[in-house]
Design a protein around this motif. Sequence first.
Motif, short mmCIF file in Angstrom:
data_model
loop_
_atom_site.label_atom_id
_atom_site.label_comp_id
_atom_site.label_asym_id
_atom_site.label_seq_id
_atom_site.Cartn_x
_atom_site.Cartn_y
_atom_site.Cartn_z
N LEU A 46 -6.69 6.36 -10.67
CA LEU A 46 -5.75 6.19 -9.56
C LEU A 46 -4.92 7.44 -9.31
CD1 LEU A 46 -4.39 2.58 -10.22
CD2 LEU A 46 -5.80 3.31 -8.29
N LEU A 47 -4.71 8.24 -10.34
CA LEU A 47 -3.87 9.43 -10.23
C LEU A 47 -4.74 10.64 -9.97
CD1 LEU A 47 -1.54 8.64 -13.26
CD2 LEU A 47 -0.89 8.54 -10.85
N SER A 48 -4.54 11.29 -8.83
CA SER A 48 -5.42 12.39 -8.45
C SER A 48 -5.39 13.53 -9.46
CB SER A 48 -5.04 12.91 -7.06
OG SER A 48 -3.68 13.31 -7.03
N ARG A 49 -4.24 13.78 -10.08
CA ARG A 49 -4.17 14.90 -11.02
C ARG A 49 -4.90 14.62 -12.33
NH1 ARG A 49 0.96 12.70 -10.92
NH2 ARG A 49 1.80 11.90 -12.89
N TRP A 50 -5.17 13.34 -12.63
CA TRP A 50 -5.88 12.97 -13.85
C TRP A 50 -7.30 12.49 -13.58
CZ3 TRP A 50 -4.00 14.59 -18.20
CH2 TRP A 50 -2.62 14.74 -18.36
N GLY B 51 0.81 -1.21 0.00
CA GLY B 51 0.00 0.00 0.00
C GLY B 51 0.84 1.26 0.00
N VAL B 52 1.93 1.26 0.78
CA VAL B 52 2.81 2.43 0.83
C VAL B 52 3.49 2.63 -0.53
CG1 VAL B 52 4.96 3.30 1.83
CG2 VAL B 52 3.17 2.38 3.31
N ALA B 53 3.91 1.54 -1.16
CA ALA B 53 4.54 1.66 -2.48
C ALA B 53 3.57 2.25 -3.50
CB ALA B 53 5.03 0.29 -2.94
N LEU B 54 2.32 1.79 -3.46
CA LEU B 54 1.32 2.34 -4.38
C LEU B 54 1.03 3.80 -4.04
CD1 LEU B 54 -1.20 -0.65 -4.57
CD2 LEU B 54 0.35 0.14 -6.37
N GLY B 55 0.97 4.10 -2.74
CA GLY B 55 0.72 5.48 -2.33
C GLY B 55 1.81 6.43 -2.78
N GLU B 56 3.06 5.98 -2.69
CA GLU B 56 4.17 6.81 -3.18
C GLU B 56 4.10 6.98 -4.69
OE1 GLU B 56 6.64 8.41 -1.67
OE2 GLU B 56 6.04 7.87 0.37
N ARG B 57 3.72 5.90 -5.37
CA ARG B 57 3.68 5.96 -6.84
C ARG B 57 2.57 6.86 -7.36
NH1 ARG B 57 3.52 7.04 -11.13
NH2 ARG B 57 3.90 5.90 -13.06
N PHE B 58 1.40 6.78 -6.71
CA PHE B 58 0.24 7.51 -7.22
C PHE B 58 -0.06 8.79 -6.43
CE2 PHE B 58 -0.62 3.11 -8.65
CZ PHE B 58 -0.67 3.35 -10.01
N GLY B 59 0.78 9.14 -5.49
CA GLY B 59 0.61 10.41 -4.78
C GLY B 59 -0.53 10.44 -3.79
N TRP B 60 -0.80 9.31 -3.12
CA TRP B 60 -1.88 9.27 -2.13
C TRP B 60 -1.40 9.94 -0.85
CZ3 TRP B 60 -2.90 3.34 -2.88
CH2 TRP B 60 -3.45 3.14 -4.16
N ARG B 61 -2.13 10.92 -0.38
CA ARG B 61 -1.72 11.65 0.82
C ARG B 61 -1.94 10.84 2.09
NH1 ARG B 61 -4.55 17.16 1.20
NH2 ARG B 61 -3.01 17.39 2.86
N ALA B 62 -2.92 9.95 2.08
CA ALA B 62 -3.25 9.21 3.30
C ALA B 62 -2.40 7.97 3.49
CB ALA B 62 -4.73 8.82 3.28
#
Length: 288
Positions: free
Chosen positions: A225-229, A105-116
């Motif tokens: 998945l990408l907040s900016r898109w 989850g942390v790896a995905l969060g870093e990749r996709f810019g998840w703040r939580a």
Amino acid sequence: MPAVVLRPSLVLGPGAASSRWLRCLSPWPLIPLLDNRARLQPLHVDDLCAAVLALLRHWPEQPCSLALVGPEAMTQSQLLDRLRAAQGWGAGRYWVLPRPLTTLGVALGERFGWRALNRQTLALARRDNLAAPEPLASTCGHRCLPLEARLHDWPSSADSVHLALQPLLLALLVTIWLGTALACLGPGFDWGLRILAEAGIAGWPARLAVLAGALCDALLGLGLLLSRWRRRALQAQIFLMLGYTALVTWLLPHYWFDPFQGVGKNLVLLPVSLWLLWLQPAYARSRP
């Protein structure tokens, strides 16, 4: 004027980013946690404002750094139970995520810019964040109230459920689009060709159409998945579903009578997509 650094603990209240995530977690019957051993001393935003005003009235004569913390140390589950009680719910059930799942989850969060969910939030969740309230009290006379004394009009159970549904529905849409892409490239490829043949499309144009559709579905899933898109992905999927539904209605109207309602499900997905799209501007403005 001497410099004063005010170091608040976790601040709860309307508009706070951490509050948003905690409110999002609070309605769930089983709440996932990164860790449940670390303790913190949360405070309400009203106490933060009151502390600043008290300091302005009693400014220290020497430079200093002051911790601003609530009067009670608690774990994440205890904090969530306070928020649940304020919304009329009982104590929650909690599940500490296993380390492999947390790492993923942390790896995905870093990749996709998840703040939580990222390395920073994981580090914060695994260490105590405690301090003594006395230095601030002796400096300006302010002491934070217990959290329960501040949780009257906030949080709202309706708003918390609203927040909890947003990531769930986004996850379902991502699963649908990525799953459709994989199906079209795998066992559903020939099925797609048969559907296009019913519409009079065969040969290489049909193969190209199935591959292009799979690529489009995959891009939509990744875009969500990408907040900016995300906003553009939601807009694109709404137009795609409208176009797909119109074409099927015109060329293959009998699919409306499919027992599995492959086309009729768009009537549910469209308002869900519109609802998520309407939330995006407000969510974007709330981000620092």
